[in-house]
Motif scaffolding. Structure first.
Motif, PDB file in Angstrom:
ATOM      1  N   ALA A  35       0.819  -1.199   0.000  1.00 25.55           N
ATOM      2  CA  ALA A  35       0.000   0.000   0.000  1.00 25.55           C
ATOM      3  C   ALA A  35       0.859   1.256   0.000  1.00 25.55           C
ATOM      4  CB  ALA A  35      -0.914   0.004   1.224  1.00 25.55           C
ATOM      5  N   TRP A  36       0.204   2.342  -0.339  1.00 23.93           N
ATOM      6  CA  TRP A  36       0.773   3.681  -0.196  1.00 23.93           C
ATOM      7  C   TRP A  36      -0.078   4.450   0.811  1.00 23.93           C
ATOM      8  CZ3 TRP A  36       5.260   5.434  -2.275  1.00 23.93           C
ATOM      9  CH2 TRP A  36       5.809   4.695  -3.335  1.00 23.93           C
ATOM     10  N   PHE A  37       0.596   5.137   1.717  1.00 26.45           N
ATOM     11  CA  PHE A  37      -0.037   6.036   2.667  1.00 26.45           C
ATOM     12  C   PHE A  37       0.572   7.420   2.474  1.00 26.45           C
ATOM     13  CE2 PHE A  37      -2.366   3.399   5.816  1.00 26.45           C
ATOM     14  CZ  PHE A  37      -2.027   2.134   5.348  1.00 26.45           C
ATOM     15  N   ARG A  38      -0.060   8.419   3.053  1.00 27.63           N
ATOM     16  CA  ARG A  38       0.520   9.750   3.035  1.00 27.63           C
ATOM     17  C   ARG A  38       0.227  10.446   4.347  1.00 27.63           C
ATOM     18  NH1 ARG A  38      -3.360  12.524  -1.633  1.00 27.63           N
ATOM     19  NH2 ARG A  38      -5.251  12.770  -0.343  1.00 27.63           N
ATOM     20  N   GLN A  39       1.049  11.446   4.635  1.00 29.40           N
ATOM     21  CA  GLN A  39       0.906  12.147   5.909  1.00 29.40           C
ATOM     22  C   GLN A  39       1.294  13.600   5.741  1.00 29.40           C
ATOM     23  OE1 GLN A  39       3.240  10.484   9.134  1.00 29.40           O
ATOM     24  NE2 GLN A  39       1.728  11.168  10.647  1.00 29.40           N
ATOM     25  N   THR A  40       0.502  14.478   6.352  1.00 30.76           N
ATOM     26  CA  THR A  40       0.801  15.901   6.411  1.00 30.76           C
ATOM     27  C   THR A  40       1.002  16.286   7.867  1.00 30.76           C
ATOM     28  OG1 THR A  40      -1.568  16.389   6.427  1.00 30.76           O
ATOM     29  CG2 THR A  40      -0.451  16.455   4.302  1.00 30.76           C
ATOM     30  N   GLY A  50      -3.952   0.580  -2.261  1.00 32.77           N
ATOM     31  CA  GLY A  50      -3.369  -0.682  -1.849  1.00 32.77           C
ATOM     32  C   GLY A  50      -3.697  -1.805  -2.810  1.00 32.77           C
ATOM     33  N   ILE A  51      -2.884  -2.848  -2.751  1.00 34.45           N
ATOM     34  CA  ILE A  51      -3.105  -4.074  -3.520  1.00 34.45           C
ATOM     35  C   ILE A  51      -3.214  -5.212  -2.519  1.00 34.45           C
ATOM     36  CG2 ILE A  51      -2.168  -5.671  -5.225  1.00 34.45           C
ATOM     37  CD1 ILE A  51      -0.692  -3.382  -6.512  1.00 34.45           C
ATOM     38  N   ALA A  52      -4.239  -6.041  -2.694  1.00 32.95           N
ATOM     39  CA  ALA A  52      -4.460  -7.158  -1.780  1.00 32.95           C
ATOM     40  C   ALA A  52      -3.353  -8.199  -1.908  1.00 32.95           C
ATOM     41  CB  ALA A  52      -5.817  -7.794  -2.068  1.00 32.95           C
ATOM     42  N   ARG A  53      -3.278  -9.096  -0.914  1.00 28.96           N
ATOM     43  CA  ARG A  53      -2.242 -10.132  -0.911  1.00 28.96           C
ATOM     44  C   ARG A  53      -2.293 -10.988  -2.164  1.00 28.96           C
ATOM     45  NH1 ARG A  53      -1.514 -13.574   4.442  1.00 28.96           N
ATOM     46  NH2 ARG A  53       0.059 -14.452   3.057  1.00 28.96           N
ATOM     47  N   ASN A  54      -3.499 -11.259  -2.661  1.00 27.27           N
ATOM     48  CA  ASN A  54      -3.592 -12.112  -3.848  1.00 27.27           C
ATOM     49  C   ASN A  54      -3.239 -11.378  -5.126  1.00 27.27           C
ATOM     50  OD1 ASN A  54      -5.816 -10.505  -4.376  1.00 27.27           O
ATOM     51  ND2 ASN A  54      -7.322 -12.096  -3.921  1.00 27.27           N
ATOM     52  N   GLY A  55      -3.006 -10.091  -5.014  1.00 27.89           N
ATOM     53  CA  GLY A  55      -2.606  -9.314  -6.181  1.00 27.89           C
ATOM     54  C   GLY A  55      -3.717  -9.042  -7.164  1.00 27.89           C
ATOM     55  N   LEU A  56      -4.932  -9.433  -6.825  1.00 23.16           N
ATOM     56  CA  LEU A  56      -6.020  -9.353  -7.795  1.00 23.16           C
ATOM     57  C   LEU A  56      -6.925  -8.156  -7.596  1.00 23.16           C
ATOM     58  CD1 LEU A  56      -7.065 -13.124  -7.909  1.00 23.16           C
ATOM     59  CD2 LEU A  56      -5.531 -11.878  -9.457  1.00 23.16           C
ATOM     60  N   GLY A  99       2.402  -5.447   4.348  1.00 19.57           N
ATOM     61  CA  GLY A  99       1.811  -6.118   5.490  1.00 19.57           C
ATOM     62  C   GLY A  99       1.185  -7.441   5.119  1.00 19.57           C
ATOM     63  N   ARG A 100       0.466  -8.011   6.095  1.00 18.86           N
ATOM     64  CA  ARG A 100      -0.129  -9.330   5.910  1.00 18.86           C
ATOM     65  C   ARG A 100      -1.588  -9.243   5.486  1.00 18.86           C
ATOM     66  NH1 ARG A 100       1.134 -10.316  11.878  1.00 18.86           N
ATOM     67  NH2 ARG A 100       1.117  -8.039  11.676  1.00 18.86           N
ATOM     68  N   ALA A 101      -2.254  -8.170   5.840  1.00 23.00           N
ATOM     69  CA  ALA A 101      -3.667  -8.030   5.517  1.00 23.00           C
ATOM     70  C   ALA A 101      -3.884  -6.759   4.718  1.00 23.00           C
ATOM     71  CB  ALA A 101      -4.505  -7.992   6.792  1.00 23.00           C
ATOM     72  N   GLY A 102      -4.659  -6.818   3.692  1.00 22.51           N
ATOM     73  CA  GLY A 102      -4.883  -5.655   2.834  1.00 22.51           C
ATOM     74  C   GLY A 102      -5.944  -4.725   3.384  1.00 22.51           C
ATOM     75  N   THR A 103      -5.603  -4.026   4.440  1.00 23.04           N
ATOM     76  CA  THR A 103      -6.559  -3.106   5.038  1.00 23.04           C
ATOM     77  C   THR A 103      -6.130  -1.663   4.783  1.00 23.04           C
ATOM     78  OG1 THR A 103      -5.484  -2.802   7.171  1.00 23.04           O
ATOM     79  CG2 THR A 103      -6.780  -4.815   6.894  1.00 23.04           C
ATOM     80  N   THR A 104      -6.913  -0.736   5.288  1.00 21.91           N
ATOM     81  CA  THR A 104      -6.572   0.681   5.161  1.00 21.91           C
ATOM     82  C   THR A 104      -5.952   1.223   6.446  1.00 21.91           C
ATOM     83  OG1 THR A 104      -8.778   1.369   5.877  1.00 21.91           O
ATOM     84  CG2 THR A 104      -8.452   1.010   3.511  1.00 21.91           C
ATOM     85  N   ARG A 105      -5.717   0.342   7.399  1.00 25.01           N
ATOM     86  CA  ARG A 105      -5.167   0.770   8.698  1.00 25.01           C
ATOM     87  C   ARG A 105      -3.647   0.667   8.709  1.00 25.01           C
ATOM     88  NH1 ARG A 105      -9.516  -2.533  10.094  1.00 25.01           N
ATOM     89  NH2 ARG A 105      -8.086  -4.256  10.474  1.00 25.01           N
TER      90      ARG A 105
END
Length: 122
Positions: A35-40, A50-56, A99-105
Motif C-alpha cells: 500500500a501507499w499512505f501519506r501524511q501531512t 493498496g493491492i491485496a495479498r492475492n494481487g487481484l 503487510g499481511r492483511a490488505g486493510t486501510t489501517r
C-alpha cells in the motif's frame, strides 16, 4: 535485512503528474499486501491506495480514485504509484508499506519506507 525505499517525489504544478517508486530489498512482495499512505503535519497517516495479498484487487481512497494508479512490477520487487491530475491537497509525505492483511489501517502494515515528499504548488 528487509528494507523499503521510496523515490520519485518532488515539486509539481497542479494538474501535473508524478510516479512514485518503492523498491523492496531483503524480501519479496509476493503474497504480501502492499500500500501507499501519506501524511501531512499534524495529521495521522492516511491510506491512499493498496493491492491485496492475492494481487487481484486494488483499493483507493475516494479522493484519489480515477487519478492515482497503484501497481507492482512482474518481479514483485517494486511498487509504484502513478499520480495524475495532482491537486494542492495531495501535498504530503508519501510512504509505501507492506503487510499481511490488505486493510486501510496503518497498524496492519509491518514494513515502511522512509517516505518521499510530494509538493503540488504553482
Amino acid at each position: 535485512q528487509k528494507h523499503l525505499a521510496e523515490s520519485g517525489g518532488g515539486l509539481v504544478q497542479p494538474g501535473g503528474s508524478l510516479r512514485l517508486s518503492c523498491a523492496a530489498s531483503g524480501f519479496s512482495l509476493v503474497n504480501s499486501a502492499i500500500a501507499w499512505f501519506r501524511q501531512t503535519p499534524g495529521k495521522e497517516r492516511e491510506f491512499v491506495a493498496g493491492i491485496a495479498r492475492n494481487g487481484l484487487s486494488t483499493l483507493y481512497k475516494n479522493s484519489v480514485k480515477g487519478r492515482f494508479t497503484i501497481s507492482r512490477d512482474d518481479a514483485r520487487t517494486t511498487l509504484y504509484l502513478l499520480m495524475a491530475t495532482l491537486k494542492p491537497e495531495d501535498t504530503a509525505v508519501y510512504y509505501c508499506a507492506v503487510g499481511r492483511a490488505g486493510t486501510t489501517r496503518a497498524n496492519d502494515y509491518d514494513y515502511w519506507g522512509q517516505g518521499t515528499r510530494v509538493t503540488v504548488s504553482s
